[in-house]
Design a protein around this motif. Structure first.
Motif, PDB file in Angstrom:
ATOM      1  N   LEU A  96       0.763  11.811  -1.006  1.00  0.00           N
ATOM      2  CA  LEU A  96       0.219  11.156  -0.443  1.00  0.00           C
ATOM      3  C   LEU A  96      -1.635  11.343   0.058  1.00  0.00           C
ATOM      4  O   LEU A  96      -1.774  13.021  -0.282  1.00  0.00           O
ATOM      5  CB  LEU A  96       0.607  12.230   1.062  1.00  0.00           C
ATOM      6  CG  LEU A  96      -0.338  11.857   2.171  1.00  0.00           C
ATOM      7  CD1 LEU A  96       0.310  10.386   3.063  1.00  0.00           C
ATOM      8  CD2 LEU A  96       0.618  13.523   3.228  1.00  0.00           C
ATOM      9  N   GLY A  97      -2.746  10.633  -0.041  1.00  0.00           N
ATOM     10  CA  GLY A  97      -4.270  11.238   0.565  1.00  0.00           C
ATOM     11  C   GLY A  97      -4.598  12.436   1.597  1.00  0.00           C
ATOM     12  O   GLY A  97      -3.638  12.519   2.314  1.00  0.00           O
ATOM     13  N   LEU A 130      -9.659  11.290   4.170  1.00  0.00           N
ATOM     14  CA  LEU A 130      -9.708  10.393   4.554  1.00  0.00           C
ATOM     15  C   LEU A 130     -10.382  10.226   5.956  1.00  0.00           C
ATOM     16  O   LEU A 130     -11.231   9.181   6.178  1.00  0.00           O
ATOM     17  CB  LEU A 130      -7.960   9.612   5.106  1.00  0.00           C
ATOM     18  CG  LEU A 130      -6.653  10.086   3.942  1.00  0.00           C
ATOM     19  CD1 LEU A 130      -5.347   9.194   4.946  1.00  0.00           C
ATOM     20  CD2 LEU A 130      -6.874   8.975   3.034  1.00  0.00           C
ATOM     21  N   GLY A 160      -4.358   1.683  -4.978  1.00  0.00           N
ATOM     22  CA  GLY A 160      -2.429   2.326  -4.614  1.00  0.00           C
ATOM     23  C   GLY A 160      -2.308   3.451  -3.090  1.00  0.00           C
ATOM     24  O   GLY A 160      -3.005   4.035  -2.301  1.00  0.00           O
ATOM     25  N   THR A 161      -1.334   2.673  -2.740  1.00  0.00           N
ATOM     26  CA  THR A 161      -1.410   2.286  -0.949  1.00  0.00           C
ATOM     27  C   THR A 161      -0.524   3.209  -1.082  1.00  0.00           C
ATOM     28  O   THR A 161      -0.690   3.899   0.157  1.00  0.00           O
ATOM     29  CB  THR A 161      -0.072   0.866  -0.831  1.00  0.00           C
ATOM     30  OG1 THR A 161      -0.966  -0.550  -1.335  1.00  0.00           O
ATOM     31  CG2 THR A 161      -0.080   0.814   0.742  1.00  0.00           C
ATOM     32  N   TYR A 162       1.390   3.422  -2.109  1.00  0.00           N
ATOM     33  CA  TYR A 162       2.045   4.267  -1.507  1.00  0.00           C
ATOM     34  C   TYR A 162       2.656   4.591  -0.310  1.00  0.00           C
ATOM     35  O   TYR A 162       3.026   3.345  -0.059  1.00  0.00           O
ATOM     36  CB  TYR A 162       1.609   6.430  -2.234  1.00  0.00           C
ATOM     37  CG  TYR A 162       2.592   7.013  -1.679  1.00  0.00           C
ATOM     38  CD1 TYR A 162       3.545   7.208  -2.534  1.00  0.00           C
ATOM     39  CD2 TYR A 162       1.861   8.382  -0.905  1.00  0.00           C
ATOM     40  CE1 TYR A 162       4.329   8.031  -2.329  1.00  0.00           C
ATOM     41  CE2 TYR A 162       3.065   9.791  -0.648  1.00  0.00           C
ATOM     42  CZ  TYR A 162       4.252   8.861  -1.226  1.00  0.00           C
ATOM     43  OH  TYR A 162       5.332   9.985  -0.571  1.00  0.00           O
ATOM     44  N   ALA A 169      -1.166   5.960   4.193  1.00  0.00           N
ATOM     45  CA  ALA A 169      -2.448   6.211   4.829  1.00  0.00           C
ATOM     46  C   ALA A 169      -3.747   6.207   4.727  1.00  0.00           C
ATOM     47  O   ALA A 169      -4.796   5.913   5.985  1.00  0.00           O
ATOM     48  CB  ALA A 169      -1.962   8.012   4.165  1.00  0.00           C
ATOM     49  N   ASP A 173      -0.831  -2.337  -5.103  1.00  0.00           N
ATOM     50  CA  ASP A 173       0.106  -1.047  -5.557  1.00  0.00           C
ATOM     51  C   ASP A 173       1.179  -2.071  -6.405  1.00  0.00           C
ATOM     52  O   ASP A 173       1.368  -2.844  -6.162  1.00  0.00           O
ATOM     53  CB  ASP A 173       0.905  -0.557  -4.768  1.00  0.00           C
ATOM     54  CG  ASP A 173       1.254   1.304  -4.692  1.00  0.00           C
ATOM     55  OD1 ASP A 173       0.794   1.664  -4.340  1.00  0.00           O
ATOM     56  OD2 ASP A 173       2.442   1.169  -6.293  1.00  0.00           O
ATOM     57  N   ILE A 174       1.348  -1.639  -7.275  1.00  0.00           N
ATOM     58  CA  ILE A 174       2.671  -2.551  -8.473  1.00  0.00           C
ATOM     59  C   ILE A 174       3.924  -2.424  -7.879  1.00  0.00           C
ATOM     60  O   ILE A 174       4.735  -3.227  -8.346  1.00  0.00           O
ATOM     61  CB  ILE A 174       2.383  -0.688  -9.745  1.00  0.00           C
ATOM     62  CG1 ILE A 174       2.999  -1.538 -10.921  1.00  0.00           C
ATOM     63  CG2 ILE A 174       2.723  -0.027  -9.542  1.00  0.00           C
ATOM     64  CD1 ILE A 174       2.382  -2.685 -11.292  1.00  0.00           C
ATOM     65  N   GLY A 224       1.184  -5.314  -7.164  1.00  0.00           N
ATOM     66  CA  GLY A 224       1.237  -5.916  -8.486  1.00  0.00           C
ATOM     67  C   GLY A 224      -0.028  -5.305  -9.422  1.00  0.00           C
ATOM     68  O   GLY A 224      -0.630  -3.905  -9.081  1.00  0.00           O
ATOM     69  N   SER A 225      -0.081  -5.494 -10.966  1.00  0.00           N
ATOM     70  CA  SER A 225      -0.944  -4.008 -10.932  1.00  0.00           C
ATOM     71  C   SER A 225      -2.683  -4.361 -10.400  1.00  0.00           C
ATOM     72  O   SER A 225      -2.863  -6.056  -9.465  1.00  0.00           O
ATOM     73  CB  SER A 225      -1.198  -4.999 -12.818  1.00  0.00           C
ATOM     74  OG  SER A 225      -2.324  -4.786 -13.098  1.00  0.00           O
ATOM     75  N   ALA A 226      -2.706  -2.980  -9.936  1.00  0.00           N
ATOM     76  CA  ALA A 226      -3.866  -3.355  -9.136  1.00  0.00           C
ATOM     77  C   ALA A 226      -4.852  -3.747 -10.312  1.00  0.00           C
ATOM     78  O   ALA A 226      -6.608  -4.286  -9.001  1.00  0.00           O
ATOM     79  CB  ALA A 226      -4.593  -2.004  -8.808  1.00  0.00           C
ATOM     80  N   ASP A 286      -6.859   5.392  -5.691  1.00  0.00           N
ATOM     81  CA  ASP A 286      -6.355   6.302  -6.049  1.00  0.00           C
ATOM     82  C   ASP A 286      -5.408   5.507  -6.559  1.00  0.00           C
ATOM     83  O   ASP A 286      -4.159   6.140  -6.396  1.00  0.00           O
ATOM     84  CB  ASP A 286      -6.011   6.793  -4.413  1.00  0.00           C
ATOM     85  CG  ASP A 286      -4.941   8.208  -4.599  1.00  0.00           C
ATOM     86  OD1 ASP A 286      -4.989   8.510  -4.879  1.00  0.00           O
ATOM     87  OD2 ASP A 286      -4.338   7.955  -2.960  1.00  0.00           O
ATOM     88  N   TYR A 340     -10.912   0.919 -12.909  1.00  0.00           N
ATOM     89  CA  TYR A 340     -11.047   0.549 -10.969  1.00  0.00           C
ATOM     90  C   TYR A 340     -12.474   0.511 -10.946  1.00  0.00           C
ATOM     91  O   TYR A 340     -12.819   0.195  -9.515  1.00  0.00           O
ATOM     92  CB  TYR A 340     -10.505   1.974 -10.563  1.00  0.00           C
ATOM     93  CG  TYR A 340      -8.186   0.992 -10.998  1.00  0.00           C
ATOM     94  CD1 TYR A 340      -7.670  -0.063 -10.886  1.00  0.00           C
ATOM     95  CD2 TYR A 340      -7.872   2.113 -10.999  1.00  0.00           C
ATOM     96  CE1 TYR A 340      -6.633  -0.342 -10.989  1.00  0.00           C
ATOM     97  CE2 TYR A 340      -6.628   2.160 -11.110  1.00  0.00           C
ATOM     98  CZ  TYR A 340      -6.036   0.683 -11.232  1.00  0.00           C
ATOM     99  OH  TYR A 340      -4.941   0.603 -11.273  1.00  0.00           O
TER     100      TYR A 340
END
Ligand SMILES: C[S@@+](CC[C@H](N)C(=O)[O-])C[C@H]1O[C@@H](n2cnc3c(N)ncnc32)[C@H](O)[C@@H]1O
Length: 226
Positions: free
Chosen positions: A46-47, A52, A71-73, A76, A95-96, A124-126, A148, A157
């Motif tokens: 988590l960020g 943030l 990088g969504t996860y 957040a 996000d992958i 998918g692949s960022a 991230d 990136y």
């Protein structure tokens, strides 16, 4: 006790004090933070809320409208940027695997339709996603980028973000101190540590940006496109 840490993982009183005087969260952000820490797998991803908030301050202060979120996860960081951009703003979050975003983030963020509709979730692949934006002619059109995702691709990136940002755009590279491991040559053996150290060196020497590496969260390398 490490003096490099995300506030939610640290018992350092200086980190706690700085975070208490930095972090401002909306009710949605507070709900997503709690849900992620309580229920999501690998919640240490988590960020950091203080990072943030700092990023939101940049976006708001220069009127940022278009954001890249690598990088969504659980969402957040995407939520933070979506709250900071205006109503016609856009957040492209990559996000992958968007399983955690769909399970934990979407049910909370979608409670605010106005905010949710600003988020473009690309699975998918960022690296492929960023290359597609470049191929689609979107270079120079973004205001802010947050990096991230997988650390081994940090330099890749960063290069894509520099291309996609407009002059004066800002990049935040998260986890740039990696719990302090990058600071000790003897600890630079594990691939992520090596890759983050190489990215820090690259950013520091890069003529395309002005930059500063600061001890915020797990380390935040900030670059400003010239
Ligand atoms: C540290 S988490 C992102 C945290 C998020 N930015 C936040 O603020 O909570 C890193 C994410 O990167 C994703 N990831 C890892 N490798 C990736 C890749 N090659 N392309 C896209 N996403 C990737 C992981 O699935 C994970 O969800």
């Amino acid at each position: 006790m490490s003096n490099v840490a995300k506030s939610y993982k640290s018992s350092d009183p200086v980190i706690a004090y700085c975070s208490e005087h930095t972090t401002i969260q909306s009710p949605l952000q507070a709900e997503l933070l709690k849900e992620t820490l309580d229920n999501a797998p690998m919640s240490m991803m988590l960020g950091a809320p203080e990072v943030l908030t700092f990023g939101q301050n940049f976006i708001r202060s220069f009127g940022g409208r278009r954001v890249i979120d690598v990088g969504t996860y659980t969402g957040a960081s995407a939520l933070a940027w979506a709250l900071a951009v205006p109503d016609d703003g856009e957040v492209f979050t990559f996000d992958i695997d968007h399983t955690n975003y769909k399970k934990f983030g979407v049910p909370i963020i979608s409670k605010c339709e106005k905010t949710f509709k600003k988020i473009r979730a690309i699975e998918g692949s960022a690296l492929d996603g960023l290359d597609k934006l470049i191929a689609d002619g979107q270079s120079g059109t973004f205001d802010f980028a947050f990096i991230d995702a997988d650390k081994v691709n940090y330099s890749n990136y960063y290069d894509r973000a520099v291309t996609l940002l407009r002059k004066g755009g800002v990049i935040f590279v998260d986890n740039s101190l990696w719990n302090g491991s990058v600071c000790d040559p003897a600890r630079r053996t594990e691939p992520s540590t090596v890759a983050i150290h190489q990215a820090n060196d690259k950013i520091f020497k890069d003529d395309r940006t002005y930059s500063a590496l600061i001890n915020l969260g797990d380390g935040t390398h900030i670059a400003f496109k010239k």
